[in-house]
Design an enzyme around this catalytic site. Structure first.
Site, mmCIF file in Angstrom:
data_model
loop_
_atom_site.group_PDB
_atom_site.id
_atom_site.type_symbol
_atom_site.label_atom_id
_atom_site.label_comp_id
_atom_site.label_asym_id
_atom_site.label_seq_id
_atom_site.Cartn_x
_atom_site.Cartn_y
_atom_site.Cartn_z
ATOM 1 N N SER A 135 -7.089 2.058 3.740
ATOM 2 C CA SER A 135 -6.995 3.223 2.874
ATOM 3 C C SER A 135 -8.386 3.840 2.742
ATOM 4 C CB SER A 135 -6.466 2.767 1.504
ATOM 5 O OG SER A 135 -6.453 3.835 0.586
ATOM 6 N N LYS A 161 -4.903 5.485 6.333
ATOM 7 C CA LYS A 161 -4.315 6.243 5.213
ATOM 8 C C LYS A 161 -5.431 7.046 4.570
ATOM 9 C CE LYS A 161 -3.005 4.625 0.578
ATOM 10 N NZ LYS A 161 -2.114 3.697 -0.141
ATOM 11 N N LEU A 162 -5.210 8.348 4.461
ATOM 12 C CA LEU A 162 -6.198 9.213 3.818
ATOM 13 C C LEU A 162 -5.750 9.512 2.397
ATOM 14 C CD1 LEU A 162 -6.842 11.905 6.598
ATOM 15 C CD2 LEU A 162 -8.012 9.709 6.265
ATOM 16 N N LYS A 163 -6.642 9.312 1.458
ATOM 17 C CA LYS A 163 -6.366 9.755 0.097
ATOM 18 C C LYS A 163 -6.502 11.271 0.075
ATOM 19 C CE LYS A 163 -5.799 5.893 -2.249
ATOM 20 N NZ LYS A 163 -4.549 5.635 -3.007
ATOM 21 N N ASP A 189 -1.971 9.690 0.937
ATOM 22 C CA ASP A 189 -1.571 9.210 -0.395
ATOM 23 C C ASP A 189 -2.185 10.118 -1.447
ATOM 24 O OD1 ASP A 189 -0.905 7.840 -2.684
ATOM 25 O OD2 ASP A 189 -1.972 5.997 -2.179
ATOM 26 N N ASN A 191 -1.444 9.937 -4.871
ATOM 27 C CA ASN A 191 -1.521 9.358 -6.221
ATOM 28 C C ASN A 191 -1.141 10.377 -7.297
ATOM 29 O OD1 ASN A 191 -3.972 7.504 -4.775
ATOM 30 N ND2 ASN A 191 -2.505 6.417 -6.074
ATOM 31 N N GLU A 214 2.581 9.602 0.559
ATOM 32 C CA GLU A 214 2.822 8.627 -0.510
ATOM 33 C C GLU A 214 2.619 9.288 -1.869
ATOM 34 O OE1 GLU A 214 0.395 5.204 0.236
ATOM 35 O OE2 GLU A 214 0.656 4.378 -1.772
ATOM 36 N N ASP A 239 5.268 5.042 -4.386
ATOM 37 C CA ASP A 239 4.428 3.920 -4.805
ATOM 38 C C ASP A 239 4.594 3.789 -6.321
ATOM 39 O OD1 ASP A 239 2.322 2.342 -5.739
ATOM 40 O OD2 ASP A 239 0.742 3.324 -4.605
ATOM 41 N N LYS A 263 4.180 -3.106 -4.094
ATOM 42 C CA LYS A 263 3.012 -3.808 -4.651
ATOM 43 C C LYS A 263 3.557 -4.789 -5.677
ATOM 44 C CE LYS A 263 -0.297 0.023 -4.363
ATOM 45 N NZ LYS A 263 -0.842 1.152 -5.144
ATOM 46 N N GLY A 291 -1.852 -2.088 -1.625
ATOM 47 C CA GLY A 291 -3.014 -2.886 -2.023
ATOM 48 C C GLY A 291 -3.608 -2.343 -3.299
HETATM 49 O O1 SMG Z 1 -6.308 -2.421 -1.604
HETATM 50 O O2 SMG Z 1 -6.768 -1.313 0.195
HETATM 51 C C1 SMG Z 1 -6.503 -1.371 -1.008
HETATM 52 C C2 SMG Z 1 -6.390 -0.080 -1.756
HETATM 53 C C3 SMG Z 1 -5.248 0.708 -1.257
HETATM 54 O O3 SMG Z 1 -5.167 3.024 -1.678
HETATM 55 C C4 SMG Z 1 -4.952 1.915 -2.106
HETATM 56 N N1 SMG Z 1 -4.429 1.694 -3.322
HETATM 57 O O4 SMG Z 1 -2.255 4.165 -4.640
HETATM 58 O O5 SMG Z 1 -2.016 2.886 -2.988
HETATM 59 C C5 SMG Z 1 -2.695 3.295 -3.922
HETATM 60 C C6 SMG Z 1 -4.073 2.752 -4.217
HETATM 61 C C7 SMG Z 1 -4.170 2.275 -5.618
HETATM 62 C C8 SMG Z 1 -5.496 1.725 -6.010
HETATM 63 S S1 SMG Z 1 -6.712 2.908 -5.977
HETATM 64 C C9 SMG Z 1 -8.048 2.279 -6.804
HETATM 65 MG MG MG Z 2 -0.546 4.646 -3.402
#
Ligand code: SMG
Ligand code: MG
Length: 368
Positions: A135, A161-163, A189, A191, A214, A239, A263, A291
Site C-alpha cells: 500500500s 495499491k495507491l492511496k 484505496d 478511505n 477500495e 473495507d 481485516k 493490513g
Molecule cells: O498494513 O500495509 C498495511 C497498510 C495497508 O493501506 C493500508 N491500510 O484502509 O486499507 C486501509 C489502510 C488502513 C490503515 S492506514 C493507516
Molecule cells: Mg482500506
C-alpha cells in the site's frame, strides 16, 4: 483453560517513512499488544486500533479502557475458556471489534499452543506462502510516487495499491500506468474520501483496468456504493463498511461491492474473518487480506488467514521492512514476492524480548 492473567503492552514504533492517507499522515505506529496467560499456556494478540479514531471509531486508549473495564473481567469469569467462547462472552458489549479481536486472538494463540496446533491449519489454509501487495501512501509529488512504486516493484511486490483522495487520483494512476505499464496489478484505496456525486469523476479511472477501488464512500453509505458500482466499471471493494459476516452478506446482496477486503481487527477477530471468507466464497466474491501496519505478531496471523482458498487477490501483507527498521518478531521477508505462512504452534511467532522492550512504553497487568 482458565484465564490467569492479561497484560496490555503499549508500544511505539517509528515507521520507515511517513504514511499519508486521505485521513492523515502517520509517522509512528502506536499499538496495544495483549498477552493472555492461561492455566497451561499463553498467547499474544495485536490490537490494530490506531492512536486516533481516524480510520474507524476505535483508538488505542479506548481499546485499553474497554479491555480493562469490561472485556477482561467478563472473560475472567469463564470457567472453560477457548477462542470460540470469547465472542459469546463479549456479545452483550456493543462494538469495539478491534479490542475484541486482540483479546480473542491472544486466547486463540494460547489455546492452539496448548494443543500444538498452528493457526493456519486451524483456519483451513491451503497455501504455504502468500503473494504480497504493498500500500503506497499519498505523496508530495508524482515523481516521488513513481520512485516509491519503482522501488517496491524492484523488491518484488506483486501488486501496488495507491492511496487516493480528491486531487490525487487520476493523475497518479495515469503516471503509474504510463511508467510501469498495464501488466502491473494496480488498485486504489480512498478511505471514504468521496461521495456518490463523484461518480462521473471516478469513472475516469475506468480506462486504467484497476483491480478494484477500495472504500470510495463513507462507511455507512452502502447504498451509495451500490449506486456507484452501477456507474463505474472498476470493481468496488469494501473495507471500512464490512464489520461482520452479516454486513458482508448484505453488501453483496445489495450490489455494493464485488470484492471484499478482510481485516480481522475490523470484524472482531479471526473466527469472524473466516466466516466472511466463507460467505464470500459462497457468493463467488473474491477476498483479500487487508493490513493495519501490524508488527510481526499481527502479520503472522494475517498471513495464515490469507492462505485460505478464497483469498485470490494479493493482500496488504507486506514484508516487515515496508513498515519498520526493526520488527518485534523475526522479520517477515519477501521471497519471490511472497511471504511464508508460519507453521509453528499458535500464530507461529513470538515477540523477541529485547526488540519488544526497546519499543514498549508501558505494561499494564490486569488482575483477573
Ligand atoms: O498494513 O500495509 C498495511 C497498510 C495497508 O493501506 C493500508 N491500510 O484502509 O486499507 C486501509 C489502510 C488502513 C490503515 S492506514 C493507516
Ligand atoms: Mg482500506
Amino acid at each position: 483453560m482458565k484465564l490467569t492473567g492479561v497484560e496490555l503492552h503499549r508500544i511505539e514504533m517509528p515507521l520507515v517513512a511517513p504514511f499519508r492517507t486521505s485521513f492523515g499522515t502517520q509517522t509512528t505506529r502506536t499499538s496495544l499488544l495483549v498477552r493472555a496467560v492461561g492455566t497451561d499456556s499463553e498467547g499474544w494478540g495485536e490490537c490494530v486500533a490506531m492512536a486516533d479514531p481516524l480510520y474507524s471509531s476505535e483508538y488505542v486508549d479506548g481499546a485499553a479502557d474497554v479491555l480493562r473495564r469490561f472485556f477482561v473481567p467478563a472473560l475472567a469469569a469463564v470457567e472453560r475458556l477457548d477462542a470460540a467462547a470469547v465472542g459469546p462472552a463479549l456479545v452483550r458489549f456493543h462494538g469495539h471489534r478491534m479490542a475484541k479481536a486482540a483479546l480473542e486472538t491472544a486466547v486463540l494463540d494460547a489455546e492452539l499452543r496448548a494443543g500444538n496446533r498452528s493457526l493456519s491449519r486451524e483456519l483451513g489454509a491451503v497455501h504455504d506462502r502468500v503473494p504480497a501487495g504493498v500500500s503506497v501512501g499519498i505523496m508530495a509529488s508524482v515523481p516521488q510516487l513513481l520512485e516509491a512504486v519503482g522501488n517496491y516493484l524492484d523488491e518484488g511486490y506483486l501488486r501496488i495499491k495507491l492511496k487516493i483522495e480528491p486531487g490525487w487520483d487520476i493523475e497518479p494512476v495515469t503516471a503509474v500506468r504510463e511508467r510501469f505499464g498495464d501488466d502491473v496489478l494496480l488498485q486504489v484505496d480512498a478511505n471514504t474520501a468521496y461521495t456518490v456525486a463523484d461518480a462521473r469523476h471516478l469513472a475516469r479511472l475506468d480506462p486504467f483496468d484497476l483491480l478494484l477501488i477500495e472504500q470510495p464512500l463513507d462507511e455507512e453509505d452502502v447504498l451509495g456504493h451500490a449506486e456507484l458500482a452501477r456507474q463505474i466499471r472498476t470493481p468496488v471493494c469494501l473495507d471500512e463498511s464490512i464489520t461482520s459476516a452479516r454486513a458482508a452478506a448484505a453488501a453483496i446482496r445489495l450490489g455494493a461491492c464485488s470484492i471484499i477486503n478482510v481485516k480481522p481487527g475490523r470484524v472482531g477477530g479471526y473466527l469472524e474473518a473466516r466466516r466472511i471468507h466463507d460467505v464470500c466464497v459462497a457468493h463467488g466474491v473474491p477476498v483479500w487480506c487487508g493490513g493495519m501496519l501490524e508488527t510481526g505478531l499481527g502479520r503472522a496471523a494475517n498471513v495464515a488467514l490469507a492462505a485460505l482458498p478464497g483469498f485470490t487477490l494479493p493482500g496488504d501483507t507486506s514484508a516487515s521492512s515496508r513498515y519498520y527498521q526493526t520488527d518485534i518478531t523475526a522479520p517477515f521477508t519477501l521471497i519471490d514476492g511472497h511471504l511464508q505462512v508460519p507453521t509453528g504452534p499458535g500464530i507461529g511467532v513470538e515477540p523477541l524480548q529485547a526488540e519488544l522492550d526497546a519499543v514498549t512504553t508501558s505494561v499494564e497487568r490486569l488482575a483477573v
